[in-house]
Write a protein that holds these residues in place. Structure first.
Motif, PDB file in Angstrom:
ATOM      1  N   ARG A   1      -1.745  -2.757   8.516  1.00 16.90           N
ATOM      2  CA  ARG A   1      -3.365  -3.024   8.358  1.00 16.90           C
ATOM      3  C   ARG A   1      -4.017  -2.278   7.782  1.00 16.90           C
ATOM      4  O   ARG A   1      -4.978  -2.011   7.913  1.00 16.90           O
ATOM      5  CB  ARG A   1      -4.147  -3.026   9.725  1.00 16.90           C
ATOM      6  N   ASP A   2      -4.298  -0.633   8.611  1.00 19.51           N
ATOM      7  CA  ASP A   2      -4.411   0.295   7.836  1.00 19.51           C
ATOM      8  C   ASP A   2      -4.149   0.319   6.035  1.00 19.51           C
ATOM      9  O   ASP A   2      -4.729   0.119   5.029  1.00 19.51           O
ATOM     10  CB  ASP A   2      -3.466   1.574   8.663  1.00 19.51           C
ATOM     11  N   LEU A   3      -2.846   0.244   5.769  1.00 22.61           N
ATOM     12  CA  LEU A   3      -2.227  -0.015   4.248  1.00 22.61           C
ATOM     13  C   LEU A   3      -2.987  -0.861   3.370  1.00 22.61           C
ATOM     14  O   LEU A   3      -3.487  -0.471   2.967  1.00 22.61           O
ATOM     15  CB  LEU A   3      -0.851  -0.058   4.350  1.00 22.61           C
ATOM     16  N   ALA A   4      -3.390  -1.849   4.353  1.00 21.37           N
ATOM     17  CA  ALA A   4      -3.792  -3.130   3.566  1.00 21.37           C
ATOM     18  C   ALA A   4      -5.343  -2.833   3.230  1.00 21.37           C
ATOM     19  O   ALA A   4      -5.792  -3.694   1.677  1.00 21.37           O
ATOM     20  CB  ALA A   4      -4.280  -4.238   4.050  1.00 21.37           C
ATOM     21  N   VAL A   5      -6.340  -2.091   4.048  1.00 18.63           N
ATOM     22  CA  VAL A   5      -7.306  -1.932   3.791  1.00 18.63           C
ATOM     23  C   VAL A   5      -7.176  -0.245   2.997  1.00 18.63           C
ATOM     24  O   VAL A   5      -8.235  -0.055   2.096  1.00 18.63           O
ATOM     25  CB  VAL A   5      -7.932  -1.006   4.740  1.00 18.63           C
ATOM     26  N   ARG A   6      -6.661   0.928   2.892  1.00 26.45           N
ATOM     27  CA  ARG A   6      -7.187   1.993   2.143  1.00 26.45           C
ATOM     28  C   ARG A   6      -5.946   1.470   1.040  1.00 26.45           C
ATOM     29  O   ARG A   6      -6.692   2.376  -0.153  1.00 26.45           O
ATOM     30  CB  ARG A   6      -6.402   3.008   2.796  1.00 26.45           C
ATOM     31  N   HIS A   7      -5.371   1.114   0.624  1.00 28.00           N
ATOM     32  CA  HIS A   7      -4.149   1.274  -0.413  1.00 28.00           C
ATOM     33  C   HIS A   7      -3.565  -0.135  -0.695  1.00 28.00           C
ATOM     34  O   HIS A   7      -2.578  -1.070  -0.145  1.00 28.00           O
ATOM     35  CB  HIS A   7      -2.984   2.094  -0.115  1.00 28.00           C
ATOM     36  N   PRO A   8      -4.539  -1.412  -1.462  1.00 33.18           N
ATOM     37  CA  PRO A   8      -4.209  -3.060  -1.103  1.00 33.18           C
ATOM     38  C   PRO A   8      -2.838  -3.259  -2.182  1.00 33.18           C
ATOM     39  O   PRO A   8      -2.464  -4.670  -1.793  1.00 33.18           O
ATOM     40  CB  PRO A   8      -5.568  -3.293  -1.393  1.00 33.18           C
TER      41      PRO A   8
ATOM     42  N   GLU B   1      10.806  15.331  -1.052  1.00 38.78           N
ATOM     43  CA  GLU B   1       9.843  15.071  -0.843  1.00 38.78           C
ATOM     44  C   GLU B   1       9.800  13.203  -0.947  1.00 38.78           C
ATOM     45  O   GLU B   1      10.604  12.777  -2.193  1.00 38.78           O
ATOM     46  CB  GLU B   1       8.410  15.122  -1.302  1.00 38.78           C
ATOM     47  N   PRO B   2       9.740  12.572   0.001  1.00 42.19           N
ATOM     48  CA  PRO B   2       9.622  10.485  -0.319  1.00 42.19           C
ATOM     49  C   PRO B   2       8.149  10.525  -1.812  1.00 42.19           C
ATOM     50  O   PRO B   2       7.144  11.684  -2.132  1.00 42.19           O
ATOM     51  CB  PRO B   2       9.003  10.318   0.319  1.00 42.19           C
ATOM     52  N   ASP B   3       8.769   9.540  -2.355  1.00 35.80           N
ATOM     53  CA  ASP B   3       8.098   9.313  -3.869  1.00 35.80           C
ATOM     54  C   ASP B   3       6.063   9.274  -3.228  1.00 35.80           C
ATOM     55  O   ASP B   3       6.187   8.837  -1.811  1.00 35.80           O
ATOM     56  CB  ASP B   3       8.375   8.337  -4.922  1.00 35.80           C
ATOM     57  N   PRO B   4       5.332   9.687  -4.116  1.00 30.41           N
ATOM     58  CA  PRO B   4       4.053   8.819  -3.848  1.00 30.41           C
ATOM     59  C   PRO B   4       3.500   7.959  -2.827  1.00 30.41           C
ATOM     60  O   PRO B   4       3.553   7.869  -1.606  1.00 30.41           O
ATOM     61  CB  PRO B   4       3.192   8.786  -4.902  1.00 30.41           C
ATOM     62  N   VAL B   5       4.503   6.470  -3.418  1.00 33.65           N
ATOM     63  CA  VAL B   5       3.941   5.734  -2.686  1.00 33.65           C
ATOM     64  C   VAL B   5       4.557   5.017  -1.385  1.00 33.65           C
ATOM     65  O   VAL B   5       3.761   5.001  -0.336  1.00 33.65           O
ATOM     66  CB  VAL B   5       4.341   4.304  -3.019  1.00 33.65           C
ATOM     67  N   GLN B   6       5.775   5.675  -1.004  1.00 36.93           N
ATOM     68  CA  GLN B   6       6.194   6.012  -0.032  1.00 36.93           C
ATOM     69  C   GLN B   6       6.010   7.424   1.165  1.00 36.93           C
ATOM     70  O   GLN B   6       5.741   6.642   2.462  1.00 36.93           O
ATOM     71  CB  GLN B   6       8.056   6.641   0.283  1.00 36.93           C
TER      72      GLN B   6
END
Length: 317
Positions: free
Chosen positions: A113-120, A282-287
């Motif tokens: 839910r948070d990702l859908a708002v902040r990083h659609p 470190e994970p990649d930026p999206v991860q």
């Protein structure tokens, strides 16, 4: 020709570790499964990649060339993701997550839910898988982020080529049917019937560990994988169980009793990702953004858990 990149990873591990057996251990596969993957890869490329003429398995010249490319494929893909992120100035792309039901419901759903708002433009997908099959999927590249559980009373095994980030320590509680006397110590439960977890899962390991420490053999009347059926059996009076705090968020008030027995231990929930061939943990930026959203969702669980972990006797006093 079509080459499956997951089979390239198998070939590289055989080359890097010097044989099928060690590659199988690193990939959490059986030696037979590794051999099958290699045979299929040979059919895909139309060349012999493994020299089977000697006692020790080794790569043919063609196999060594392809293994070199396999090492570079993952680094190039990771670099491509980083470049695209910088180019678009927005985080975007799919992230495949492997987890189990309590984590999916109470951590991943709020995080999505948070990702859908902040990083659609980030598109998380969830695969319900755990244990050794989940580690295999992560190592072969079928998933990007794996949520694992580990009984904190047992030693942590090293995971080659994987990076681990702690998310949450989920305390175990012992639950008993409504109307049963509430136990005060583990010893009060030595003769009780148990609704036990699978022996290779954290709650099953916790019960075996407790029984060993207190010198009794638990009567495992039922052995159940999921917490929903476990708690239903306890509610119906079929035994007692060790469950983590997250599982109690799904239980209606009064359906089971949460005992006052403490020092039962806990399971640690971790986010696990692959380490790039360049050695970066470190994970990649999206991860990384997805993991951060999961961490935030986990932090928000505190008050809900406290309300569900108050023992029945405390409510009566």
């Amino acid at each position: 020709m079509d080459i499956d990149p997951r089979r390239l990873r198998v070939l590289y591990e055989v080359h890097r570790r010097g044989g099928v057996m060690r590659a199988a251990e690193a990939l959490f596969l059986t030696p037979s499964a590794v051999s099958q993957q290699l045979a299929q890869l040979e059919r895909e490329v139309g060349l012999a990649l493994i020299d089977r003429s000697q006692r020790r398995v080794s790569l043919t010249p063609a196999g060594r060339v392809l293994a070199g490319y396999a090492e570079r494929v993952e680094d190039e893909l990771a670099e491509a993701k980083r470049e695209l992120t910088r180019f678009t100035e927005r985080l975007a792309g799919p992230v495949r997550i492997a987890a189990f039901p309590t984590v999916i419901k109470h951590m991943l759903v709020p995080a999505m839910r948070d990702l859908a708002v902040r990083h659609p433009k980030i598109a998380p997908t969830i695969h319900e898988v755990y244990g050794q099959p989940a580690l295999q999927e992560l190592r072969l590249g079928a998933v990007d982020v794996l949520i694992t559980e580990h009984d904190t009373g047992l030693p942590t095994l090293a995971q080659p080529s994987l990076a681990t980030r702690a998310l949450y320590v989920d305390e175990y509680r012992i639950v008993v049917p409504p109307g049963w006397p509430l136990p005060r110590t583990i010893d009060d439960l030595a003769d009780a019937p148990w609704v036990a977890g699978e022996p290779d899962q954290a709650c099953g390991q916790a019960l075996d560990r407790l029984a060993g420490l207190h010198g009794f053999a638990p009567r495992k009347i039922h052995v159940i994988t999921e917490f929903g059926p476990t708690l239903a059996l306890v509610a119906a009076g079929h035994g007692v169980a060790v469950v983590p705090g997250l599982a109690l968020l799904d239980v209606p008030e009064g359906e089971v009793q949460v005992s006052e027995v403490r020092n039962v231990g806990a399971r640690r929930l971790d986010a696990v990702t692959r380490i790039s061939r360049t050695g970066s943990g470190e994970p990649d930026p999206v991860q990384a953004v997805v993991i951060a959203a999961i961490e935030q969702a986990t932090d928000n669980l505190g008050q809900s858990l406290e309300a569900h972990l108050i023992p029945a006797s405390a409510l009566e006093s």
